[in-house]
Every structure is written in structure tokens, then in C-alpha cells.
Design an enzyme around this catalytic site. Structure first.
Site, PDB file in Angstrom:
ATOM      1  CE  LYS A  36      -0.701  -0.074   5.051  1.00 38.43           C
ATOM      2  NZ  LYS A  36      -1.714  -0.154   6.124  1.00 38.43           N
ATOM      3  NE  ARG A 131      -5.184  -1.195  11.821  1.00 37.03           N
ATOM      4  CZ  ARG A 131      -4.408  -1.505  10.789  1.00 37.03           C
ATOM      5  NH1 ARG A 131      -3.522  -0.631  10.361  1.00 37.03           N
ATOM      6  NH2 ARG A 131      -4.496  -2.683  10.199  1.00 37.03           N
TER       7      ARG A 131
END
Length: 613
Positions: A36, A131
Site C-alpha cells: 500500500k 485499531r
């Protein structure tokens, strides 16, 4: 290049991957390469897969599309929790996704059913970093929900560390993950295929502890790309930290006081900075700024250079302590270029900036090697107008092409062996399938591990037939030419009982026209290329005239359409795995229309696209 340039060294990335994959394998972990930070650059993904990574992790659908269109056929997992609105796109483009919400999982199930696919789900477990992830007590019911929904497969569990809150991974947390896995397996009645223990932050833990046996996968990004130690921010031993190197041009060099003059406030980005009086200093400004990069994450490649501060468009450096280069030039002179290594945040900003040019180093860092095609074909076809046009197309694509008439089998075999040795692509054009023997003999003599991607209406796999119907069976005998486990048939329209038995007994992947109709040619070729390229040194692509429309009467009306076959060839080219190419079934004297169509397909397999190569 006058503007900033980010150079990507693929050899260093592959070397990083090999080292980390080996280290993780010793701990029982497979590696998912996270691309990414590079916006899904296919070249980067290919380099990491070449180093042993088994799959790719991404966080944006646009990046996954870029990977797929760039020929990446390895499994891709969506790392960011899918939104309900993008469930259909995630199912279409990704093999798996990380999930923690029932509503999203329901949307994925509906999208998978509508698309006629099975989508893998990894349920994320919250273990402290705050998260994504379900609480441990909620994981079991959520996993059971996934297992019960149509269109989904509960592939495993995962967790995350050091992303949102900087929480270090610990054996206590990983033991809890392992116990949660056991609970889920007891509830669902089957063994999970993947347990992802986290990201690059796991690597320092491997030096001091043995992970629980059920942890079998790790997602690596910063460590693979820039050799970064997530715990310290420094380098990991043995890894290249400069696989991505940023360069910018010096636009001003002057001696200036080290302290600003006048009352100071916030800079253009709202920060208040303090400076130390070091007296007059030699300062250089390069054409790189906060619009392009995070200056705090830059490390000058040359000794003696310090990053002072940055504005939107300028990076200010202290070059007082730099020395002359070996040829007497001054480092930091106006017009020279200064190179920087980057931390993960700076790399992300640099890859995203449209003002930073990206360039990829070829093997050895020099000029790209000459691309060659060595074509052998019947004399009548060699002299045809379509062949002349094909040669012109290859030249426009940057290939050096030699097109010669077919000789006897030994001479043809020798020519193919020579082409492979020179890293050229051998192209054999023969009247029928039996004429493929020189290609197979040459490939067998070379000893490479090759996959075979065969587009044909017939299987040609009858072991008792000495003619065309037994060509594939002879090619696979003893694995001399290609390995059965890396052989794929595409576009089958019929098969005799003997051919059906051969396909089953040898466990060949056969993707028929029914599969093309059901899945679409893009998905069929993704599976085919993945199978033929897995653990091989390249792919031999054989195209028979019966596979697609336009190549004569043999093709009929039930094969691949023009666009389907063109897309299949384009995907083979984009994969980067093509080692040899063969065209058969045209006969000795094909019609001009059939020859034009066939050579058009071959050009696509070699990289021709609508808007160029």
C-alpha cells in the site's frame, strides 16, 4: 529529470524479501507483502513475490485494480475493513479481506452470492492497539456467522500491533490469539487456514521468543520495502534501506546565519520551530517540499548533510560539513542532485506526490537489456504480408526480431535453445500441433521448470494417440517439458474420454468455455496464469487457432471472442512470466485474414496494447 525523482531498486526489494521470508519461515510464518505504501505498484509486488512472499496485502481498491491490471495474479487481501458500499468491488477484485463488523460481512456475503464467487474472510481480533478488531469474547459468534453465510469462507483470524496506538506485540497477546483460534475451531468444527499475528512489528520479537505454534502468517510492509525496524525506527540487520531513493536538484547555495532574524511565529504549516545559533552555515535548497514529502522522514544519503526545515516547495539543507566528491566536484553545488533515504511516512508521501517522478531500476541498475523475439515459421508464412506487418509492429514495440523459415527439427530445436540462452522469446509458428515437437524438445533440454498455458478447443491429451490428439500427453510425459501441476488448459470446447481421464489423473487445471462464460475471461486467466507461474521459471504459452474467432475455419463460432482472446494475451504479457510462445493450427498457408488475426494475438502476448506497448 529536472524535478524530484524516486528511484525503485527491484533487486534490493527481492533481496529484502528473500532474507525476511527465510527468517519468517524458520519461525513457521508465511509472508504477506504489503504494497500500500507504493500505491499498488505492480513492479514492486512482482519483486516481493519473487523473493518468496505468498500473497499481497492492500488497502485501496484502486491499488488492487492497478496490481491486477499490471498482471499480478497472486492472492490479494484487502487490509482496510471494507465499507458496506464497496463490498461488491472487494469481492470482485480481492481474494480475501480483514473484517470485524457483522454488517460488512453480510454485505460481502450478498455480493459474493450475486457474483457467483467465494470470498475469504479473516476475522480481526482486538488485542490492545485499538485499531480494528472484535473483542475476544465476540470473536467466536462473529466467526460462526461468517462460516454460516453463503459465498464466504472463514479463512482465519488476525490481529494488529503498533499502528494506531503504538502497542508492542507480546507473547501474552499472541497466546490469547492462539487460544481464540482454538475456541473458534471448536465452535465451527474445522481448522482455520491462516492465523495472521500482525505486521513488521513482530520481527524484533522473533529474536527473543518463540511465537505460539498457531501463528502462521505475518503481514510485512516497512520491513520489506525500506528495512525499517518498527520498534526503533532504525534499520533491521542485513536489509537494504535504500531500495527507494529520492533525489532532488539543488537550486540555491549560500552562506547564511543559522538563526532567523526577527520575531518568529508559526511557519506556513502551523508549526513553531526553534533554532540553535551555530554561526554562518553553508545552506543548500533543493526543489522538494512538504507538498511532496515528510521532511522529518528524510535521511541524506551522503555524509555531512543535515535537513534544516522545509516549506511547501523547498527543502533547506545544511551542507557545511560535506566533502568534495572523488572527481573534485562540490557536493551540494547548484544544479547537482542530492539523494535521500526515507522512513515509511516519507515513502508514502513521496509515492503519492504527483510532482515526484517514479523510475524503476532494471537488473544491475543499467540500461534495459535488448528485447528480442526469435521467430520460426513455415516459409510461406514467413513471406506473407501479415508477417511483414507483424515484424513492423514488433519494431515499434522496441523488439529486435528475427523471423526465419522453419528448418528440420534438430536445427529448429538448436535455434530455440540459442534464443532461450540469449534471453530472447522463442516464437514457433507451425501448421498443426505435431509441429510443436522442436519447441518441447528444446525446452526439455534447457532443464528449466516451466508452466504450460495452452489455449485450445481440444485437450490433445490422449496418451494412446501418436498424432495431434496426443501432443499434450507426450509433452507432459515424465514432466520433461512442463510440470502437470503447472499446466493449464484454457478454452476447452470438447474432450474425449481418454483426454478426460488424462486431465483428471494428472490433476491438470482445465478451464473450459463454460468457465469463461461463468467467470469471465479476466478471472479465468488470473487463475490460469497463477497456476502456470507458481514455483516455475516461466510460462510457455501455446495458442491454437481453434481457441478464438478470426483464425480460420478451425476456430468456429464457439471459442473466445476477439476481445476475450486479446485480453487473455494482454494478461499473459502483463504477468511478466512469458518464456516462450507458440502458434499452431493455422495450416501451412493461412488466409490473410486468419494470419492478421493470429499475429494480432501474438503481438498482444508480447505486450502490444491499444495505445502502444
Amino acid at each position: 529529470m529536472s524535478g524530484p525523482t524516486l528511484t525503485i531498486d527491484l533487486q534490493k526489494l527481492t533481496a529484502n524479501a528473500r532474507l525476511l521470508v527465510g527468517r519468517c519461515a524458520a519461525a513457521g510464518l508465511s509472508v504477506m507483502a504489503v504494497t500500500k505504501a507504493t500505491c499498488g505498484a505492480p513492479q514492486v509486488a512482482r519483486a516481493l513475490l519473487a523473493g518468496g512472499a505468498t500473497s499481497i496485502g492492500e488497502s485501496r481498491i484502486e491499488n488492487v485494480q492497478r496490481l491486477r491490471r499490471g498482471g499480478i495474479v497472486a492472492p490479494v487481501t484487502m487490509l482496510r475493513i471494507p465499507s458496506v458500499s464497496e463490498a461488491a468491488a472487494v469481492v470482485e477484485w480481492c481474494d480475501a479481506s480483514l473484517n470485524s463488523e457483522a454488517a460488512v460481512i453480510d454485505a460481502l456475503s450478498q455480493a459474493a452470492v450475486e457474483a457467483g464467487r467465494v470470498h475469504d474472510v479473516v476475522v480481526m481480533v482486538e488485542l490492545g492497539d485499538r485499531r480494528e478488531g472484535a473483542a475476544v469474547d465476540d470473536v467466536g459468534p462473529l466467526a460462526e456467522r461468517v462460516a454460516a453465510l453463503p459465498g464466504l469462507r472463514l479463512a482465519g483470524l488476525g490481529t494488529n500491533f503498533m499502528c494506531a496506538s503504538g502497542v508492542y506485540p507480546s507473547l501474552k497477546a499472541l497466546d490469547l490469539l492462539a487460544r481464540t483460534v482454538e475456541d473458534v475451531e471448536a465452535r465451527c468444527g474445522f481448522r482455520l487456514s491462516v492465523v495472521s499475528g500482525g505486521n513488521s512489528s513482530l520481527l524484533p520479537l522473533l529474536d527473543t521468543a518463540r511465537l505460539p505454534a498457531r501463528i502462521d502468517n505475518v503481514r510485512l510492509g516497512a520491513s520489506l520495502l525500506i528495512g525499517e525496524n518498527s520498534w526503533t525506527g532504525g534499520p533491521l540487520p542485513g536489509l537494504a534501506t535504500d531500495a527507494f531513493l529520492l533525489e532532488a536538484e539543488v537550486v540555491e547555495v549560500k552562506v547564511k546565519p543559522s538563526l532567523p532574524e526577527g520575531e518568529t511565529g508559526r511557519d506556513a504549516f502551523g508549526e513553531r520551530r526553534s533554532f540553535v545559533d551555530r554561526g554562518p552555515r553553508r545552506r543548500a535548497i533543493v526543489n522538494l517540499g512538504r507538498l511532496d514529502i515528510d521532511p522529518a522522514g528524510l535521511r541524506p544519503h551522503e555524509a555531512g548533510i543535515e535537513v534544516v526545515t522545509a516549506s511547501s516547495d523547498h527543502l533547506i539543507l545544511d551542507v557545511t560539513e560535506t566533502a568534495e566528491t572523488g572527481d573534485g566536484a562540490v557536493i551540494g553545488a547548484v544544479g547537482s542532485r542530492i539523494a535521500f533515504e526515507m522512513d515509511y511516512a516519507a515513502l508514502v508521501r513521496g509515492m503519492l506526490s504527483p510532482y515526484v517522478a517514479k523510475t524503476v531500476l532494471v537488473a544491475g541498475g543499467g540500461a534495459a537489456p535488448e528485447r528480442r523475439v526469435e521467430a520460426l515459421m513455415p516459409a510461406d508464412i514467413t513471406a506473407a504480408a501479415a508477417t511483414e506487418a507483424f515484424a513492423e509492429t514488433l519494431a515499434e514495440m522496441g523488439y529486435a526480431a528475427a523471423i526465419t523459415p522453419l528448418a528440420d527439427a534438430p536445427e529448429s530445436e538448436a535455434a530455440i535453445v540459442a534464443a532461450l540462452g540469449a534471453r530472447a522469446v522463442p516464437l514457433l509458428v507451425v501448421a498443426d500441433r505435431t509441429g510443436l515437437s522442436p519447441l518441447f524438445a528444446a525446452l526439455a533440454a534447457g532443464g528449466a521448470r516451466l508452466g504450460l498455458l495452452w489455449l485450445d478447443a481440444r485437450a490433445s491429451a490422449d496418451p494412446d494417440d501418436a498424432g495431434e490428439a496426443g501432443v499434450l500427453a507426450r509433452a507432459l510425459a515424465g514432466g520433461a517439458v512442463a510440470m502437470p501441476e503447472a499446466t493449464v488448459l484454457v478454452g476447452l470446447q470438447g474432450a474425449s474420454r481418454a483426454e478426460q481421464r488424462f486431465v483428471r489423473d494428472h490433476q491438470l487445471l482445465a478451464l473450459t468455455m463454460e468457465d469463461v462464460d461463468l467467470l469471465g475471461v479476466r478471472e479465468v486467466m488470473r487463475r490460469a496464469i497463477g497456476k502456470a507461474s507458481e514455483a516455475t521459471d516461466g510460462i510457455v504459452l501455446v495458442l491454437h487457432a481453434s481457441a478464438a474467432k478470426g483464425m480460420g475455419a478451425a476456430s468456429g463460432d464457439s471459442g473466445l471472442s476477439y476481445r476475450e482472446c486479446s485480453l487473455a494475451m494482454e494478461m499473459a504479457a502483463a504477468s511478466g512470466h512469458l518464456a516462450a510462445l507458440a502458434l499452431t493450427g493455422l495450416g501451412d498457408r493461412p488466409s490473410p485474414a486468419a494470419a492478421d488475426a493470429a499475429f494480432g494475438y501474438l503481438a498482444s502476448a508480447l505486450g502490444k496494447r491499444i495505445l502502444g506497448a
